[in-house]
Design a protein around this motif. Structure first.
Motif, PDB file in Angstrom:
ATOM      1  N   SER A 169      50.765  17.962 -26.225  1.00 49.07           N
ATOM      2  CA  SER A 169      51.846  17.723 -25.262  1.00 49.07           C
ATOM      3  C   SER A 169      52.334  16.281 -25.276  1.00 49.07           C
ATOM      4  CB  SER A 169      51.373  18.075 -23.840  1.00 49.07           C
ATOM      5  OG  SER A 169      51.007  19.439 -23.755  1.00 49.07           O
ATOM      6  N   VAL A 170      51.650  15.411 -26.023  1.00 51.44           N
ATOM      7  CA  VAL A 170      51.987  13.987 -26.063  1.00 51.44           C
ATOM      8  C   VAL A 170      52.747  13.671 -27.339  1.00 51.44           C
ATOM      9  CG1 VAL A 170      51.060  11.637 -26.086  1.00 51.44           C
ATOM     10  CG2 VAL A 170      49.932  13.414 -24.723  1.00 51.44           C
ATOM     11  N   LEU A 171      53.848  12.942 -27.195  1.00 50.81           N
ATOM     12  CA  LEU A 171      54.567  12.394 -28.342  1.00 50.81           C
ATOM     13  C   LEU A 171      54.447  10.880 -28.318  1.00 50.81           C
ATOM     14  CD1 LEU A 171      57.989  14.313 -28.557  1.00 50.81           C
ATOM     15  CD2 LEU A 171      55.878  14.734 -29.828  1.00 50.81           C
ATOM     16  N   ALA A 172      54.200  10.278 -29.461  1.00 55.48           N
ATOM     17  CA  ALA A 172      54.251   8.825 -29.559  1.00 55.48           C
ATOM     18  C   ALA A 172      55.705   8.381 -29.534  1.00 55.48           C
ATOM     19  CB  ALA A 172      53.584   8.364 -30.842  1.00 55.48           C
ATOM     20  N   THR A 173      55.951   7.219 -28.949  1.00 56.81           N
ATOM     21  CA  THR A 173      57.291   6.622 -28.949  1.00 56.81           C
ATOM     22  C   THR A 173      57.165   5.144 -29.308  1.00 56.81           C
ATOM     23  OG1 THR A 173      57.334   5.858 -26.639  1.00 56.81           O
ATOM     24  CG2 THR A 173      57.927   8.175 -27.053  1.00 56.81           C
ATOM     25  N   GLY A 174      58.297   4.507 -29.496  1.00 55.03           N
ATOM     26  CA  GLY A 174      58.303   3.078 -29.749  1.00 55.03           C
ATOM     27  C   GLY A 174      58.366   2.265 -28.475  1.00 55.03           C
ATOM     28  N   GLY A 175      58.246   2.911 -27.319  1.00 53.92           N
ATOM     29  CA  GLY A 175      58.379   2.241 -26.030  1.00 53.92           C
ATOM     30  C   GLY A 175      59.415   2.945 -25.183  1.00 53.92           C
ATOM     31  N   THR A 176      59.612   2.470 -23.966  1.00 62.73           N
ATOM     32  CA  THR A 176      60.484   3.154 -23.021  1.00 62.73           C
ATOM     33  C   THR A 176      61.925   3.231 -23.498  1.00 62.73           C
ATOM     34  OG1 THR A 176      59.094   2.517 -21.151  1.00 62.73           O
ATOM     35  CG2 THR A 176      61.357   3.140 -20.655  1.00 62.73           C
ATOM     36  N   THR A 177      62.486   2.115 -23.914  1.00 63.94           N
ATOM     37  CA  THR A 177      63.897   2.124 -24.292  1.00 63.94           C
ATOM     38  C   THR A 177      64.150   3.003 -25.501  1.00 63.94           C
ATOM     39  OG1 THR A 177      64.117  -0.135 -23.436  1.00 63.94           O
ATOM     40  CG2 THR A 177      65.876   0.677 -24.855  1.00 63.94           C
ATOM     41  N   SER A 178      63.281   2.937 -26.499  1.00 63.93           N
ATOM     42  CA  SER A 178      63.470   3.792 -27.667  1.00 63.93           C
ATOM     43  C   SER A 178      63.316   5.256 -27.303  1.00 63.93           C
ATOM     44  CB  SER A 178      62.487   3.414 -28.771  1.00 63.93           C
ATOM     45  OG  SER A 178      61.151   3.649 -28.370  1.00 63.93           O
ATOM     46  N   ALA A 179      62.429   5.560 -26.351  1.00 68.26           N
ATOM     47  CA  ALA A 179      62.274   6.942 -25.901  1.00 68.26           C
ATOM     48  C   ALA A 179      63.534   7.422 -25.193  1.00 68.26           C
ATOM     49  CB  ALA A 179      61.065   7.067 -24.980  1.00 68.26           C
ATOM     50  N   VAL A 180      64.131   6.576 -24.360  1.00 69.15           N
ATOM     51  CA  VAL A 180      65.366   6.944 -23.673  1.00 69.15           C
ATOM     52  C   VAL A 180      66.484   7.178 -24.683  1.00 69.15           C
ATOM     53  CG1 VAL A 180      67.147   6.126 -22.090  1.00 69.15           C
ATOM     54  CG2 VAL A 180      64.739   5.812 -21.515  1.00 69.15           C
ATOM     55  N   LEU A 181      66.559   6.340 -25.698  1.00 70.62           N
ATOM     56  CA  LEU A 181      67.567   6.536 -26.743  1.00 70.62           C
ATOM     57  C   LEU A 181      67.390   7.884 -27.430  1.00 70.62           C
ATOM     58  CD1 LEU A 181      67.693   2.994 -28.367  1.00 70.62           C
ATOM     59  CD2 LEU A 181      69.660   4.241 -27.445  1.00 70.62           C
ATOM     60  N   GLU A 182      66.140   8.239 -27.707  1.00 68.63           N
ATOM     61  CA  GLU A 182      65.887   9.529 -28.343  1.00 68.63           C
ATOM     62  C   GLU A 182      66.274  10.685 -27.421  1.00 68.63           C
ATOM     63  OE1 GLU A 182      62.401   9.226 -31.564  1.00 68.63           O
ATOM     64  OE2 GLU A 182      61.689   9.183 -29.504  1.00 68.63           O
ATOM     65  N   LEU A 183      65.909  10.582 -26.153  1.00 70.24           N
ATOM     66  CA  LEU A 183      66.257  11.646 -25.209  1.00 70.24           C
ATOM     67  C   LEU A 183      67.763  11.769 -25.068  1.00 70.24           C
ATOM     68  CD1 LEU A 183      63.573  10.979 -22.447  1.00 70.24           C
ATOM     69  CD2 LEU A 183      63.656  12.924 -24.023  1.00 70.24           C
TER      70      LEU A 183
END
Length: 456
Positions: A169-183
């Protein structure tokens, strides 16, 4: 008339760190850009040029090979080497990107967002990097993140945030901002409306806007996001319920329930930014919205506030449908988080260093906050924000007062952050957001009298 390069003013610096072959290739390009060489000009042989410059033929051959590969020169069988074309005379000069290297100054930085990196155990830090380097280089990318990293984050969430999730259920991200960009790119469509806290985290706001989404600001108060002010028809709500940024309040229980119920009833997704939810000093860390409603909440976390931005590592926990869409987006765009920081976090968690650091971090920041709040209140300065995190807020009555206090702080050697810049729309609250994690404890204590005098 074509001219020979033997007449060109080419000089090489044998003391310079740049290889001689690179210097020669650069000099010939510059000669063409300056008009000393033109298309059709014949160059001397590598042997003749080497003799003229007093270098080995290896140097001139390497320079010619580079220019030939770039298309600036060509060889004609039995005739020699010729310039094919000239590079543009106004070739851009590579310069340092403004802002990438901070200008040194004497200001004490009390802006929020900087972690207590000085408190990281250096022996543990070095051990983690060495162990990470001992792992074999990857032969394929892990679009969801390294399995060991995802397992470490699942354990972290259970121990420190009370969220029980499986590794899958966990995805790695590059941090909050990069995760928001992906979403923004993966699950929303251009024209969708996203509700954001006002004031709030402006990098997330800009990420939504860059994806073509509409953003509507929702006011916050001392109970967190005003859920009753969220308009109908929004596709998503971005918020920081455990410790609102930058005002420092928490989303109360009634609003949490209302937000979840509206999300389910109106087909909204809630993006929960838990940037420093581990750092609670008065009570245990507040439960996550993702624990209350895993079907409509997308949880985001990061190592940048609890450890350091050096790792460039974060995580996302989301409903399965959202996870699939994010992974598909990564496949389409070829983007995925770097595994280097993930490997270091794995090693910090494996040896218990992550948990030890968090316990030390809570003690340190709790003590700093007590000292800072006590000094401000004794000086008659009002303080906003829960007993949590690494910053607090001092309100000001107007925009003019904010500008004046921030300027006065710089004049007295202290850098403060104003609230006005945290609004996507017209600012309605003013003050200073004061971070107390990035500097040393001694520097903070030494600045208290000056700080109180500025803010009183």
């Amino acid at each position: 008339m074509p001219q020979s390069a033997t007449a060109l003013p080419v000089t090489l610096d044998r003391e310079a760190p740049t290889p001689l072959a690179v210097q020669l290739a650069d000099a010939l390009r510059d000669a063409a850009a300056a008009g000393h060489l033109r298309g059709g000009d014949r160059l001397p042989s590598t042997r003749a040029l080497a003799a003229r410059l007093g270098v080995s033929r290896t140097v001139t051959s390497a320079a010619y090979e580079q220019l030939h590969a770039e298309g600036w020169i060509t060889g004609r069988h039995g005739s020699g080497t010729y310039v094919t074309t000239s590079p543009p005379s106004d070739r851009p000069v590579h310069r340092i990107v403004p802002g990438e290297i901070a200008e040194p100054d004497e200001l004490l930085d009390l802006t929020p967002g900087t972690p207590w990196a000085g408190g990281i155990d250096r022996a543990a830090w070095r051990r983690a990097w060495r162990a990470a380097a001992d792992t074999a280089p990857l032969t394929r990318a892990h679009r969801a993140g390294l399995p060991e990293y995802r397992a470490a984050i699942a354990e972290h969430l259970l121990r420190h945030r009370g969220l029980a999730v499986g590794t899958d259920s966990v995805l790695a991200t590059g941090g909050t901002t990069s995760a928001v960009l992906e979403l923004a790119g993966a699950i929303f469509q251009a024209g969708d409306t996203i509700a954001v806290e006002e004031p709030g985290y402006q990098r997330a706001v800009q990420a939504f806007l860059s994806a073509g989404l509409e953003v509507v600001g929702i006011p916050v108060d001392n109970e967190g996001l005003r859920t009753d002010a969220i308009p109908a028809g929004v596709r998503g709500v971005y918020c920081s319920p455990a410790h609102q940024y930058p005002m420092g309040s928490r989303l109360n229980a009634a609003r949490r329930v209302e937000l979840v119920e509206r999300a389910r009833a109106e087909n909204m997704l809630v993006i929960e930014d838990d940037y420093d939810g581990e750092l609670r000093f008065d009570v245990a860390p507040l439960p996550l919205l993702a624990a209350l409603a895993p079907d409509v909440v997308l949880h985001l976390g990061t190592t940048s506030k609890i450890l350091t931005p050096t790792l460039g590592a974060g995580w996302m926990v989301a409903p399965a449908a959202v996870t699939s869409m994010v992974l598909a987006y990564r496949d389409r765009t070829g983007t995925r988080p770097s595994p280097a920081g993930q490997r270091v976090l794995i090693e910090l968690a494996r040896h218990g260093d992550l948990g030890r650091h968090l316990r030390k971090l809570r003690r340190e920041l709790s003590e700093r906050r007590v000292v800072l709040v006590s000094a401000l209140r004794q000086g008659g300065v009002p303080v906003l924000g829960d007993d949590a995190g690494a910053h607090l807020v001092v309100p000001f009555p107007s925009a003019a007062a904010e500008r004046e206090r921030l300027a006065a702080g710089r004049a007295r050697g202290i850098r403060l952050d104003g609230l006005a810049r945290h609004f996507a729309g017209t600012p309605t609250a003013f003050g200073a957001a004061i971070g107390y994690a990035g500097c040393s404890r001694e520097a903070l204590a030494g600045a208290l009298d000056t700080l109180v005098g500025l803010l009183r």
